[in-house]
Design an enzyme around this catalytic site. Structure first.
Site, mmCIF file in Angstrom:
data_model
loop_
_atom_site.group_PDB
_atom_site.id
_atom_site.type_symbol
_atom_site.label_atom_id
_atom_site.label_comp_id
_atom_site.label_asym_id
_atom_site.label_seq_id
_atom_site.Cartn_x
_atom_site.Cartn_y
_atom_site.Cartn_z
ATOM 1 N N ASN A 110 92.692 47.622 69.534
ATOM 2 C CA ASN A 110 92.599 48.206 68.104
ATOM 3 C C ASN A 110 94.236 48.254 67.534
ATOM 4 O OD1 ASN A 110 92.881 49.737 66.006
ATOM 5 N ND2 ASN A 110 91.459 51.248 66.645
ATOM 6 N N ALA B 5 95.749 49.628 65.387
ATOM 7 C CA ALA B 5 96.077 50.683 64.672
ATOM 8 C C ALA B 5 96.424 51.650 65.733
ATOM 9 C CB ALA B 5 95.117 51.151 63.799
ATOM 10 N N CYS B 6 96.067 51.610 66.882
ATOM 11 C CA CYS B 6 96.437 52.559 68.033
ATOM 12 C C CYS B 6 97.586 52.142 68.927
ATOM 13 C CB CYS B 6 94.944 52.583 68.910
ATOM 14 S SG CYS B 6 95.172 53.312 70.572
ATOM 15 N N GLY B 7 98.544 53.016 68.989
ATOM 16 C CA GLY B 7 99.810 52.867 69.758
ATOM 17 C C GLY B 7 99.672 52.837 71.073
ATOM 18 N N ARG C 204 98.590 49.223 71.371
ATOM 19 C CA ARG C 204 99.920 48.186 71.095
ATOM 20 C C ARG C 204 100.768 47.942 72.332
ATOM 21 N NH1 ARG C 204 99.652 50.920 66.193
ATOM 22 N NH2 ARG C 204 101.440 52.095 66.851
#
Length: 140
Positions: free
Chosen positions: A8, A10-12, A15
Site C-alpha cells: 500500500n 500510502a503506508c509508511g 514503503r
C-alpha cells in the site's frame, strides 16, 4: 530471487519494507493489494506461511473493522476472510513472500528475516530510525 510484496503506497511501513527489499538489490513484484486483492487461497496461504492466525492478519486501525462487528471473538476464520476479501483495507500490510519465507512485515524490519544478506549499505527508515549500518549489518 523472486520476491512479492503486497503493498500500500500510502503506508509508511509498506514503503519502508519496499525500500529495504530494494536495498538488498532486489526489485520485487509489487501488488497493490487494495486494487488487486489476493485470492482467498492466496490469502489463506500467506497467513499460514507467516505463522499467523486470520485474526492476526486483520488490520483494525483506519478500517471498517469495528463498524463491521469484526471485534466479535465468536466470528469464524471464514467470516473474517470474507470480510477481508470484501474490504481489502482489512488485510494488514505489507505481506512479503520470498523463497525464504513469508512475513507480515510489521515492523518493516521483519522483512530482513526472509531476504538474503546482500544489502547495499546503510538503511534508514522514513522516520529517521537507522536499521542497517554502512556495511549493511543490522543495527540492534
Amino acid at each position: 530471487m523472486n520476491v512479492t510484496i503486497y503493498h500500500n503506497p500510502a503506508c509508511g511501513t509498506s514503503r519502508n519494507t519496499l525500500a529495504m527489499i530494494r536495498n538488498a538489490g532486489i526489485e520485487p513484484a509489487i501488488i497493490d493489494y487494495l486494487a488487486t486483492p489476493p485470492s482467498r487461497a492466496e490469502l489463506i496461504k500467506m497467513i499460514a506461511d507467516a505463522g499467523l492466525t486470520v485474526r492476526d492478519a486483520i488490520r483494525q486501525k483506519d478500517t471498517p473493522y469495528a463498524e463491521l462487528g469484526l471485534d466479535n471473538p465468536e466470528l469464524s476464520d471464514n467470516q473474517l476472510l470474507d470480510a477481508m476479501l470484501a474490504h481489502p483495507i482489512l488485510i494488514n500490510r505489507p505481506f512479503v513472500v520470498t523463497p525464504l519465507g513469508t512475513r507480515l512485515s510489521r515492523p518493516s524490519e521483519l522483512v530482513l528475516e526472509i531476504l538474503p544478506e546482500t544489502h547495499k549499505g546503510a538503511f534508514t527508515k522514513e522516520d529517521g530510525e537507522k536499521v542497517l549500518d554502512a556495511e549493511g549489518k543490522r543495527i540492534v
